[in-house]
Design a protein around this motif. Structure first.
Motif, PDB file in Angstrom:
ATOM      1  N   LYS A 194      20.949 -93.173 -44.217  1.00 33.01           N
ATOM      2  CA  LYS A 194      19.522 -92.834 -44.736  1.00 33.01           C
ATOM      3  C   LYS A 194      19.528 -92.143 -46.037  1.00 33.01           C
ATOM      4  CE  LYS A 194      17.066 -89.248 -43.380  1.00 33.01           C
ATOM      5  NZ  LYS A 194      16.277 -88.544 -42.361  1.00 33.01           N
ATOM      6  N   ILE A 195      18.849 -92.514 -47.154  1.00 31.82           N
ATOM      7  CA  ILE A 195      18.525 -91.704 -48.251  1.00 31.82           C
ATOM      8  C   ILE A 195      17.151 -91.079 -48.481  1.00 31.82           C
ATOM      9  CG2 ILE A 195      18.507 -91.659 -50.812  1.00 31.82           C
ATOM     10  CD1 ILE A 195      20.742 -93.994 -50.621  1.00 31.82           C
ATOM     11  N   ASP A 249       6.696 -92.915 -46.495  1.00 33.44           N
ATOM     12  CA  ASP A 249       7.040 -94.225 -46.723  1.00 33.44           C
ATOM     13  C   ASP A 249       8.395 -94.725 -46.117  1.00 33.44           C
ATOM     14  OD1 ASP A 249       4.761 -94.865 -47.603  1.00 33.44           O
ATOM     15  OD2 ASP A 249       5.182 -94.189 -49.780  1.00 33.44           O
ATOM     16  N   LYS A 250       8.645 -95.475 -45.350  1.00 40.52           N
ATOM     17  CA  LYS A 250       9.907 -96.074 -44.778  1.00 40.52           C
ATOM     18  C   LYS A 250      10.206 -97.590 -45.389  1.00 40.52           C
ATOM     19  CE  LYS A 250      10.389 -92.987 -40.680  1.00 40.52           C
ATOM     20  NZ  LYS A 250      10.375 -92.851 -39.661  1.00 40.52           N
ATOM     21  N   GLU A 255      13.575 -93.112 -46.817  1.00 39.65           N
ATOM     22  CA  GLU A 255      12.438 -92.460 -46.604  1.00 39.65           C
ATOM     23  C   GLU A 255      11.745 -91.598 -47.864  1.00 39.65           C
ATOM     24  OE1 GLU A 255      12.701 -89.954 -43.296  1.00 39.65           O
ATOM     25  OE2 GLU A 255      13.328 -91.549 -41.861  1.00 39.65           O
ATOM     26  N   ASN A 256      10.575 -91.976 -48.067  1.00 39.11           N
ATOM     27  CA  ASN A 256       9.945 -91.090 -49.272  1.00 39.11           C
ATOM     28  C   ASN A 256       8.855 -90.559 -48.957  1.00 39.11           C
ATOM     29  OD1 ASN A 256       9.042 -90.761 -52.072  1.00 39.11           O
ATOM     30  ND2 ASN A 256       7.722 -92.487 -51.948  1.00 39.11           N
ATOM     31  N   ILE A 257       9.140 -89.044 -48.970  1.00 41.07           N
ATOM     32  CA  ILE A 257       7.892 -88.225 -48.525  1.00 41.07           C
ATOM     33  C   ILE A 257       7.027 -87.940 -49.802  1.00 41.07           C
ATOM     34  CG2 ILE A 257       7.669 -85.961 -47.331  1.00 41.07           C
ATOM     35  CD1 ILE A 257      10.634 -85.787 -46.779  1.00 41.07           C
ATOM     36  N   VAL A 258       5.830 -88.252 -49.475  1.00 50.37           N
ATOM     37  CA  VAL A 258       4.766 -88.151 -50.570  1.00 50.37           C
ATOM     38  C   VAL A 258       4.133 -86.751 -50.343  1.00 50.37           C
ATOM     39  CG1 VAL A 258       3.029 -89.243 -51.876  1.00 50.37           C
ATOM     40  CG2 VAL A 258       4.828 -90.561 -50.559  1.00 50.37           C
ATOM     41  N   TYR A 259       3.900 -85.857 -51.428  1.00 52.27           N
ATOM     42  CA  TYR A 259       3.160 -84.510 -51.325  1.00 52.27           C
ATOM     43  C   TYR A 259       1.941 -84.859 -52.430  1.00 52.27           C
ATOM     44  CZ  TYR A 259       7.380 -82.692 -49.008  1.00 52.27           C
ATOM     45  OH  TYR A 259       8.294 -82.647 -47.939  1.00 52.27           O
TER      46      TYR A 259
END
Length: 246
Positions: A91-92, A120-121, A130-134
């Motif tokens: 995972k990145i 977003d996966k 995995e992109n975590i959006v804040y």
């Protein structure tokens, strides 16, 4: 009549070139390029900054196989602004932000939110992304300023770097630190032709390991007091600058 037609075709071609931008023809000037080997794979994670036609800028992360020559590939660019952990074959993970009613005039009207707004996966080069959006305001309020230090020595572990006997060269007070611990993942080595380290740049994001709430962000510039060489550092979680990239 034939001359006029040729002129019209030529003018239309010029118009297309300028409206599309030279960058779409591959005309990129890469100002910075770093590479990090993804442990346990033949893949390389690149971080780049490039300029194209009409002052267009492209920057970000992209995964390529070690057999491939680096090139700007906007459609495969990862969405992260920063990495939040050490890249691995499994995972990145990285982070970014969106407005969520907190941009422009709405910034001070909004309530800061430090928890993820969405996740977003997807996959890139067979690696889970995995992109975590804040929320923009929550992100900006927790993302700290720049720190600059000169250090005497360092020790590396699997996941961290420890720097010792540091002098702060950024503030007026000249703060001294006995020790500074930073997490590996987004560590950049700048070196000269003799492989001596000139500067280490650390972009560090701290998240709650369970809730992923944004705790803080920091950027550190670290300069060695003594001769320090790039081969003293491992490849895990560390980027190396590529010289002469085009």
């Amino acid at each position: 009549m034939k001359i006029k037609t040729h002129k019209i075709v030529f003018l239309m071609l010029l118009l297309c070139l300028y409206s599309c931008g030279f960058e779409k023809l591959g005309q990129w000037d890469i100002s910075e390029l770093y590479a990090q080997k993804i442990e346990g794979t033949s893949k390389i994670l690149y971080k780049y900054d490039a300029w194209g036609g009409r002052d267009s800028n492209a920057n970000g992360f992209v995964i390529l196989d070690s057999t491939e020559i680096f090139k700007i590939d906007l459609k495969n660019e990862l969405p992260f602004y920063k990495l939040s952990d050490i890249p691995s074959k499994n995972k990145i993970e990285g982070i970014t932000h969106e407005c969520y009613n907190s941009c422009g005039d709405d910034y001070y009207k909004s309530t800061p939110n430090y928890k993820p707004m969405k996740l977003d996966k997807f996959k890139s080069n067979n690696i889970n992304i995995e992109n975590i959006v804040y929320q923009y305001r929550g992100y900006s309020e927790k993302d700290g300023g720049l720190e600059r230090y000169i250090f005497e020595k360092f020790i590396e572990t699997k996941d961290s770097l420890f720097f010792y006997n540091l002098n702060d060269v950024e503030s007026m007070d000249g703060i001294h630190l006995d020790k500074l611990k930073v997490k590996k993942g987004e560590v950049y080595l700048q070196q000269n032709e003799n492989k001596e380290i000139e500067k280490i740049i650390v972009e560090q994001i701290s998240l709650n390991p369970i809730t992923k709430e944004f705790i803080d962000g920091r950027t550190c510039f670290l300069t060695p007091k003594n001769k320090t060489f790039a081969n003293e550092f491992s490849q895990r979680g560390i980027f190396r600058k590529i010289k002469g990239a085009k």
